[in-house]
Design a protein around this motif. Structure first.
Motif, PDB file in Angstrom:
ATOM      1  N   ARG A 212       2.754   9.986  -9.750  1.00 42.57           N
ATOM      2  CA  ARG A 212       1.915  10.189 -10.920  1.00 42.57           C
ATOM      3  C   ARG A 212       1.219  11.548 -10.857  1.00 42.57           C
ATOM      4  O   ARG A 212       1.178  12.279 -11.853  1.00 42.57           O
ATOM      5  CB  ARG A 212       0.868   9.066 -10.980  1.00 42.57           C
ATOM      6  CG  ARG A 212       0.629   8.550 -12.370  1.00 42.57           C
ATOM      7  CD  ARG A 212      -0.336   7.376 -12.386  1.00 42.57           C
ATOM      8  NE  ARG A 212       0.379   6.132 -12.162  1.00 42.57           N
ATOM      9  CZ  ARG A 212       0.034   5.204 -11.294  1.00 42.57           C
ATOM     10  NH1 ARG A 212      -1.041   5.335 -10.560  1.00 42.57           N
ATOM     11  NH2 ARG A 212       0.753   4.105 -11.147  1.00 42.57           N
ATOM     12  N   ARG A 213       0.681  11.882  -9.676  1.00 48.85           N
ATOM     13  CA  ARG A 213       0.011  13.183  -9.515  1.00 48.85           C
ATOM     14  C   ARG A 213       0.998  14.328  -9.733  1.00 48.85           C
ATOM     15  O   ARG A 213       0.679  15.314 -10.398  1.00 48.85           O
ATOM     16  CB  ARG A 213      -0.605  13.300  -8.120  1.00 48.85           C
ATOM     17  CG  ARG A 213      -1.960  12.669  -7.978  1.00 48.85           C
ATOM     18  CD  ARG A 213      -2.635  13.091  -6.680  1.00 48.85           C
ATOM     19  NE  ARG A 213      -1.816  12.893  -5.498  1.00 48.85           N
ATOM     20  CZ  ARG A 213      -1.708  11.765  -4.812  1.00 48.85           C
ATOM     21  NH1 ARG A 213      -2.369  10.701  -5.211  1.00 48.85           N
ATOM     22  NH2 ARG A 213      -0.955  11.683  -3.733  1.00 48.85           N
ATOM     23  N   GLU A 214       2.199  14.204  -9.165  1.00 46.77           N
ATOM     24  CA  GLU A 214       3.208  15.252  -9.337  1.00 46.77           C
ATOM     25  C   GLU A 214       3.594  15.401 -10.799  1.00 46.77           C
ATOM     26  O   GLU A 214       3.782  16.520 -11.283  1.00 46.77           O
ATOM     27  CB  GLU A 214       4.435  14.943  -8.483  1.00 46.77           C
ATOM     28  CG  GLU A 214       4.206  15.111  -6.994  1.00 46.77           C
ATOM     29  CD  GLU A 214       5.380  14.653  -6.153  1.00 46.77           C
ATOM     30  OE1 GLU A 214       6.339  14.060  -6.710  1.00 46.77           O
ATOM     31  OE2 GLU A 214       5.340  14.868  -4.932  1.00 46.77           O
TER      32      GLU A 214
ATOM     33  N   ARG B 227       3.902   1.535  -1.282  1.00 43.09           N
ATOM     34  CA  ARG B 227       4.466   1.686  -2.629  1.00 43.09           C
ATOM     35  C   ARG B 227       3.423   2.228  -3.597  1.00 43.09           C
ATOM     36  O   ARG B 227       3.721   3.091  -4.433  1.00 43.09           O
ATOM     37  CB  ARG B 227       5.020   0.357  -3.123  1.00 43.09           C
ATOM     38  CG  ARG B 227       6.305  -0.075  -2.454  1.00 43.09           C
ATOM     39  CD  ARG B 227       6.949  -1.255  -3.165  1.00 43.09           C
ATOM     40  NE  ARG B 227       6.061  -2.381  -3.360  1.00 43.09           N
ATOM     41  CZ  ARG B 227       5.901  -3.407  -2.524  1.00 43.09           C
ATOM     42  NH1 ARG B 227       6.580  -3.437  -1.393  1.00 43.09           N
ATOM     43  NH2 ARG B 227       5.072  -4.389  -2.805  1.00 43.09           N
ATOM     44  N   ALA B 228       2.192   1.730  -3.479  1.00 44.86           N
ATOM     45  CA  ALA B 228       1.122   2.213  -4.361  1.00 44.86           C
ATOM     46  C   ALA B 228       0.856   3.691  -4.105  1.00 44.86           C
ATOM     47  O   ALA B 228       0.656   4.467  -5.051  1.00 44.86           O
ATOM     48  CB  ALA B 228      -0.149   1.392  -4.140  1.00 44.86           C
ATOM     49  N   ALA B 229       0.856   4.088  -2.838  1.00 45.80           N
ATOM     50  CA  ALA B 229       0.642   5.505  -2.513  1.00 45.80           C
ATOM     51  C   ALA B 229       1.773   6.359  -3.079  1.00 45.80           C
ATOM     52  O   ALA B 229       1.539   7.459  -3.598  1.00 45.80           O
ATOM     53  CB  ALA B 229       0.541   5.680  -1.004  1.00 45.80           C
ATOM     54  N   GLU B 230       2.996   5.857  -3.004  1.00 47.29           N
ATOM     55  CA  GLU B 230       4.149   6.588  -3.542  1.00 47.29           C
ATOM     56  C   GLU B 230       4.031   6.723  -5.063  1.00 47.29           C
ATOM     57  O   GLU B 230       4.305   7.789  -5.626  1.00 47.29           O
ATOM     58  CB  GLU B 230       5.439   5.858  -3.164  1.00 47.29           C
ATOM     59  CG  GLU B 230       6.689   6.589  -3.548  1.00 47.29           C
ATOM     60  CD  GLU B 230       6.869   7.894  -2.793  1.00 47.29           C
ATOM     61  OE1 GLU B 230       7.467   8.822  -3.370  1.00 47.29           O
ATOM     62  OE2 GLU B 230       6.400   7.995  -1.645  1.00 47.29           O
ATOM     63  N   ARG B 231       3.610   5.639  -5.729  1.00 49.30           N
ATOM     64  CA  ARG B 231       3.428   5.703  -7.184  1.00 49.30           C
ATOM     65  C   ARG B 231       2.333   6.707  -7.541  1.00 49.30           C
ATOM     66  O   ARG B 231       2.489   7.485  -8.486  1.00 49.30           O
ATOM     67  CB  ARG B 231       3.066   4.326  -7.745  1.00 49.30           C
ATOM     68  CG  ARG B 231       4.240   3.405  -7.925  1.00 49.30           C
ATOM     69  CD  ARG B 231       3.855   2.191  -8.765  1.00 49.30           C
ATOM     70  NE  ARG B 231       2.704   1.474  -8.247  1.00 49.30           N
ATOM     71  CZ  ARG B 231       2.732   0.481  -7.373  1.00 49.30           C
ATOM     72  NH1 ARG B 231       3.891   0.052  -6.921  1.00 49.30           N
ATOM     73  NH2 ARG B 231       1.626  -0.125  -6.987  1.00 49.30           N
ATOM     74  N   ASP B 232       1.232   6.676  -6.793  1.00 49.18           N
ATOM     75  CA  ASP B 232       0.148   7.618  -7.064  1.00 49.18           C
ATOM     76  C   ASP B 232       0.617   9.055  -6.863  1.00 49.18           C
ATOM     77  O   ASP B 232       0.276   9.948  -7.650  1.00 49.18           O
ATOM     78  CB  ASP B 232      -1.056   7.334  -6.155  1.00 49.18           C
ATOM     79  CG  ASP B 232      -1.780   6.051  -6.541  1.00 49.18           C
ATOM     80  OD1 ASP B 232      -1.545   5.553  -7.663  1.00 49.18           O
ATOM     81  OD2 ASP B 232      -2.572   5.553  -5.712  1.00 49.18           O
ATOM     82  N   LYS B 233       1.388   9.274  -5.809  1.00 47.05           N
ATOM     83  CA  LYS B 233       1.909  10.613  -5.542  1.00 47.05           C
ATOM     84  C   LYS B 233       2.822  11.063  -6.684  1.00 47.05           C
ATOM     85  O   LYS B 233       2.725  12.199  -7.164  1.00 47.05           O
ATOM     86  CB  LYS B 233       2.675  10.616  -4.217  1.00 47.05           C
ATOM     87  CG  LYS B 233       3.248  11.946  -3.846  1.00 47.05           C
ATOM     88  CD  LYS B 233       4.029  11.857  -2.553  1.00 47.05           C
ATOM     89  CE  LYS B 233       4.727  13.164  -2.255  1.00 47.05           C
ATOM     90  NZ  LYS B 233       5.630  13.045  -1.118  1.00 47.05           N
TER      91      LYS B 233
ATOM     92  N   ASP C 282       0.824  -1.204   0.000  1.00 48.15           N
ATOM     93  CA  ASP C 282       0.000   0.000   0.000  1.00 48.15           C
ATOM     94  C   ASP C 282       0.866   1.265   0.000  1.00 48.15           C
ATOM     95  O   ASP C 282       0.536   2.253  -0.663  1.00 48.15           O
ATOM     96  CB  ASP C 282      -0.936   0.007   1.205  1.00 48.15           C
ATOM     97  CG  ASP C 282      -2.026  -1.047   1.101  1.00 48.15           C
ATOM     98  OD1 ASP C 282      -2.231  -1.583  -0.014  1.00 48.15           O
ATOM     99  OD2 ASP C 282      -2.666  -1.341   2.136  1.00 48.15           O
TER     100      ASP C 282
ATOM    101  N   LYS D  12       1.685  14.709 -13.386  1.00 48.16           N
ATOM    102  CA  LYS D  12       0.572  15.367 -14.073  1.00 48.16           C
ATOM    103  C   LYS D  12       0.556  16.858 -13.781  1.00 48.16           C
ATOM    104  O   LYS D  12       0.331  17.668 -14.685  1.00 48.16           O
ATOM    105  CB  LYS D  12      -0.763  14.747 -13.637  1.00 48.16           C
ATOM    106  CG  LYS D  12      -1.072  13.437 -14.296  1.00 48.16           C
ATOM    107  CD  LYS D  12      -2.442  12.946 -13.893  1.00 48.16           C
ATOM    108  CE  LYS D  12      -2.750  11.607 -14.549  1.00 48.16           C
ATOM    109  NZ  LYS D  12      -4.084  11.130 -14.183  1.00 48.16           N
TER     110      LYS D  12
END
Length: 127
Positions: free
Chosen positions: A58-60, A50-56, A48, A62
């Protein structure tokens, strides 16, 4: 052999329930099982994270792309505005030059006409 009656069957069912409960309790309190559950929960937490880090990330990315796009669009708009102003100034300069040429041509025509009139007047006086 004696056929089991109701009380025998009831006591056998109770004994089976007790044995099943004991097995379930032993499984629930097994230290190896608790260790596996703890390890599994740690793995899930790490996944979880790692997934949060990837999402962060990705957001950065974008947000960065959106900022770059906005900057490039602003630069393009500024360039278009500068080109439009330069074109307007060039057009104004051409119009001013044309007006000056027209005024000069009109003054020359007026001078020619004035010279002709003066010549006609002189001719009339000379008679």
């Amino acid at each position: 052999m004696k056929t089991p009656d109701y009380t025998d069957r009831l006591s056998a069912a109770n004994a089976a329930k007790k044995a099943q409960l004991e097995r379930a309790r032993a499984i629930a309190e097994d230290p190896e099982r608790l260790r596996r559950l703890k390890a599994r929960s740690e793995i899930i937490a790490a996944r979880d994270a790692r997934a949060a880090e990837r999402d962060k990330a990705r957001r950065e990315a974008k947000e960065r792309e959106a900022a770059e796009l906005a900057a490039s669009q602003a630069a393009e708009a500024a360039a278009r505005e500068a080109a439009r102003k330069a074109e307007e100034e060039a057009r104004a300069a051409r119009l001013a030059e044309q007006a000056r040429k027209d005024a000069t041509a009109a003054a020359e025509r007026e001078a020619i006409l004035a010279a002709r009139r003066a010549g006609r007047k002189a001719k009339k006086r000379g008679r």
